[in-house]
Design an enzyme around this catalytic site. Structure first.
Site, PDB file in Angstrom:
ATOM      1  N   HIS A 261      94.671 -55.026   2.526  1.00 30.52           N
ATOM      2  CA  HIS A 261      94.546 -53.631   2.095  1.00 30.52           C
ATOM      3  C   HIS A 261      94.315 -52.723   3.310  1.00 30.52           C
ATOM      4  O   HIS A 261      95.044 -51.752   3.536  1.00 30.52           O
ATOM      5  CB  HIS A 261      93.401 -53.512   1.089  1.00 30.52           C
ATOM      6  CG  HIS A 261      93.190 -52.134   0.550  1.00 30.52           C
ATOM      7  ND1 HIS A 261      93.641 -51.735  -0.685  1.00 30.52           N
ATOM      8  CD2 HIS A 261      92.595 -51.037   1.079  1.00 30.52           C
ATOM      9  CE1 HIS A 261      93.335 -50.470  -0.891  1.00 30.52           C
ATOM     10  NE2 HIS A 261      92.682 -50.014   0.167  1.00 30.52           N
ATOM     11  N   GLU A 262      93.297 -53.050   4.088  1.00 29.82           N
ATOM     12  CA  GLU A 262      92.970 -52.185   5.231  1.00 29.82           C
ATOM     13  C   GLU A 262      94.077 -52.209   6.286  1.00 29.82           C
ATOM     14  O   GLU A 262      94.336 -51.206   6.935  1.00 29.82           O
ATOM     15  CB  GLU A 262      91.617 -52.581   5.833  1.00 29.82           C
ATOM     16  CG  GLU A 262      90.430 -52.397   4.880  1.00 29.82           C
ATOM     17  CD  GLU A 262      90.334 -51.002   4.261  1.00 29.82           C
ATOM     18  OE1 GLU A 262      90.691 -50.000   4.925  1.00 29.82           O
ATOM     19  OE2 GLU A 262      89.915 -50.907   3.083  1.00 29.82           O
ATOM     20  N   HIS A 265      96.518 -49.601   5.438  1.00 27.76           N
ATOM     21  CA  HIS A 265      96.065 -48.283   5.912  1.00 27.76           C
ATOM     22  C   HIS A 265      96.298 -48.166   7.421  1.00 27.76           C
ATOM     23  O   HIS A 265      96.791 -47.154   7.923  1.00 27.76           O
ATOM     24  CB  HIS A 265      94.562 -48.107   5.652  1.00 27.76           C
ATOM     25  CG  HIS A 265      94.202 -47.773   4.229  1.00 27.76           C
ATOM     26  ND1 HIS A 265      94.752 -46.709   3.550  1.00 27.76           N
ATOM     27  CD2 HIS A 265      93.320 -48.348   3.365  1.00 27.76           C
ATOM     28  CE1 HIS A 265      94.225 -46.649   2.316  1.00 27.76           C
ATOM     29  NE2 HIS A 265      93.362 -47.631   2.184  1.00 27.76           N
ATOM     30  N   GLU A 291      96.796 -44.587   0.298  1.00 25.84           N
ATOM     31  CA  GLU A 291      96.450 -45.711  -0.560  1.00 25.84           C
ATOM     32  C   GLU A 291      97.704 -46.487  -0.979  1.00 25.84           C
ATOM     33  O   GLU A 291      97.639 -47.701  -1.197  1.00 25.84           O
ATOM     34  CB  GLU A 291      95.675 -45.193  -1.787  1.00 25.84           C
ATOM     35  CG  GLU A 291      95.002 -46.243  -2.620  1.00 25.84           C
ATOM     36  CD  GLU A 291      93.831 -46.964  -1.930  1.00 25.84           C
ATOM     37  OE1 GLU A 291      93.434 -46.567  -0.819  1.00 25.84           O
ATOM     38  OE2 GLU A 291      93.329 -47.944  -2.513  1.00 25.84           O
TER      39      GLU A 291
HETATM   40 CO    CO Z   1      92.136 -47.947   0.417  1.00 23.59          CO
END
Ligand code: CO
Length: 499
Positions: A261-262, A265, A291
């Site tokens: 997830h990160e 980003h 996101e």
């Molecule tokens: Co996020």
């Protein structure tokens, strides 16, 4: 280049540096700061925040903007930069200093009260604070101004250009498809795979995360991956993107998917054009778009059958005893295991968006004056039953579970689901454009997807607002349908369901 433009760029460079320093201070607080440093750090952060606000709202910035708005020799990048800075300048200057101070103070107290009210499950303790926060947020929205309704002004802080009604329409479509799907999937569900709870040495988990983030394209010479209780990603400067993850000895997937997830980003942040670094266009299109990048690497890539089986092969090299007998099918099923859960941050991919939609509906009701803060706990429980079919046993696991409302972040929640909607729609488009992505995932090959994202999303920065960028890339307005199709496809694959 006009003189006014050069002067503005000088100021933007200074603002970029200040944002970077503020980011570094925040990162340090979460990753390295000793616990007794909290009070002095809070003051230091407030000081930097005050300087940034003063530099941004300096009347000289307003003068330069006025001059540049009258200049028809600007190119597209300059014009858009002026437009974006104007939005921010107006927003910051329209809200009276007294209200800004009150908001900071009130949300600080409310947050403090929340840290005690949540474990005690004591809504009454936070109710007066929350009432004050909502009142002030209404004042803030009115000061900023809006065309449609009050909540638009709050939404605009995180998702520029998007209206409450547009989000409402998209979410209605999502819920209509999702609720029956959740029922069907949960009826067909097999028992929880055993490997989900085990004992996975943290050092080896960390080695895997460090390898994984680089493997999918994170430039570790232009950033770091560290550890913090709540994972996040922050830009400190050009070539310096800090991401964090967390490790839990008894839960291997939690670190893997936090890292993916990160990294999503971080890849977005590493993909903005270098020449735009100090300009407002050299940043993300919206929090929802940010996101969407994290969700895509976490879900469309990381939770796909092919990439999951690739990761399992790699994981077995580190966790031979623990995972030796786990099959690719079992691993794929486990990392997608759906449950009706009370807590948003623990929710799976299938049910997560229902947690978001109910928060959005409650926020909307508050700001449409259809709901009082005092009635929030009951309204929360009713929504939980309506959307997820379960009722919290107490407010600690209900209305008090998130810090966003005490923190004055009304308007933020919908960006999580907008991101999920964008991620499915964009991945679907990438897969149609490129073909055969999933097959490559089985070999751990993800570079064609990253190239596509670099070309279509990252390199565009904030030249367009998220909704317009998505519409341009997709060739149509984004909708919840690709997400619904994707989830249907996944769960019919796992549990042999025909929808
Ligand atoms: Co996020």
């Amino acid at each position: 280049m006009t003189d006014a433009w050069n002067k503005l760029v000088e100021r933007l460079e200074e603002l970029t540096d200040l944002y970077g320093i503020a980011g570094l201070v925040e990162w340090d607080q979460a990753v390295l700061m000793p616990s007794k440093g909290g009070a002095s750090r809070a003051r230091a952060s407030a000081t930097i925040g005050g300087i940034m606000h003063a530099r941004l709202t300096d009347p000289a910035v307003g003068d330069l903007l006025g001059e540049l708005e009258a200049d028809d020799s600007l190119d597209d990048v300059q014009t858009r930069s002026v437009e974006l800075l104007r939005r921010e300048y107006d927003r910051e200057t329209k809200v009276p200093a007294k209200l800004v101070r009150e908001l900071t103070e009130t949300t600080n107290f409310a947050y403090q009260a929340w840290t005690e009210a949540k474990p005690a499950s004591d809504f009454a303790a936070i109710e007066p604070h929350l009432k004050k926060v909502v009142e002030l947020k209404k004042e803030q929205a009115d000061a900023i101004g809006y065309e449609g309704e009050r909540y638009d002004a709050l939404l605009d802080l995180y998702e520029p250009g998007m209206t409450s009604v547009e989000v409402e329409t998209m979410f209605e479509e999502l819920v209509e498809g999702l609720r029956p799907m959740v029922d069907t999937v949960l009826d067909a569900r097999a028992p929880r795979p055993e490997f989900l709870s085990g004992n996975y040495e943290v050092d080896r988990q960390e080695r895997f995360s460090q390898w994984l983030t680089r493997h999918i394209g994170f430039d570790a010479d232009a950033g770091r991956l560290d550890t913090s209780p709540h994972p996040f990603t922050i830009m400190v400067g050009q070539g310096d993107i800090r991401q964090t993850t967390r490790y839990n000895e008894s839960d291997l997937p939690s670190s893997i998917y936090a890292t993916l997830h990160e990294t999503g980003h971080a890849l977005y942040d590493q993909g903005f054009p270098e020449r735009w670094h100090d300009l407002p266009v050299g940043s993300y299109a919206s929090l929802g778009m940010h996101e969407s990048q994290s969700r895509m690497w976490e879900n469309q890539v990381g939770r796909s059958r092919d990439f999951a089986s690739f990761m399992l092969r790699e994981l077995k090299k580190l966790f031979e005893t623990e995972l030796g007998s786990v099959t690719p099918d079992e691993f794929f099923e486990g990392v997608n295991y759906p449950e009706r859960s009370m807590i948003r941050v623990e929710a799976d991919e299938l049910t997560y968006n229902l947690h978001i939609v109910m928060r959005f509906e409650l926020e909307l009701a508050l700001f449409r004056d259809e709901l009082e803060v005092a009635d929030l706990p009951e309204a929360w429980n009713v929504k939980m039953e309506q959307h997820l079919g379960i009722r919290p046993g107490n407010d600690g696991e209900g209305v008090l579970q998130d810090m966003h409302w005490a923190g004055g972040m009304q308007g933020y929640f919908p960006t999580y689901s907008l991101g999920t909607i964008y991620s499915a729609a964009l991945f679907d488009k990438a897969n149609r454009d490129l073909g055969g992505l999933e097959g490559e995932f089985g070999k751990g090959e993800t570079s064609r997807l990253l190239d596509w994202l670099r070309t279509n999303i990252h390199s565009k920065g904030h030249m367009l607002d998220a909704k317009d960028l998505a519409t341009k890339v997709l060739g149509e307005q984004p909708s919840a349908q690709p997400l619904l199709d994707y989830l249907k496809g996944k769960y019919s694959d796992i549990y042999s369901i025909t929808f």
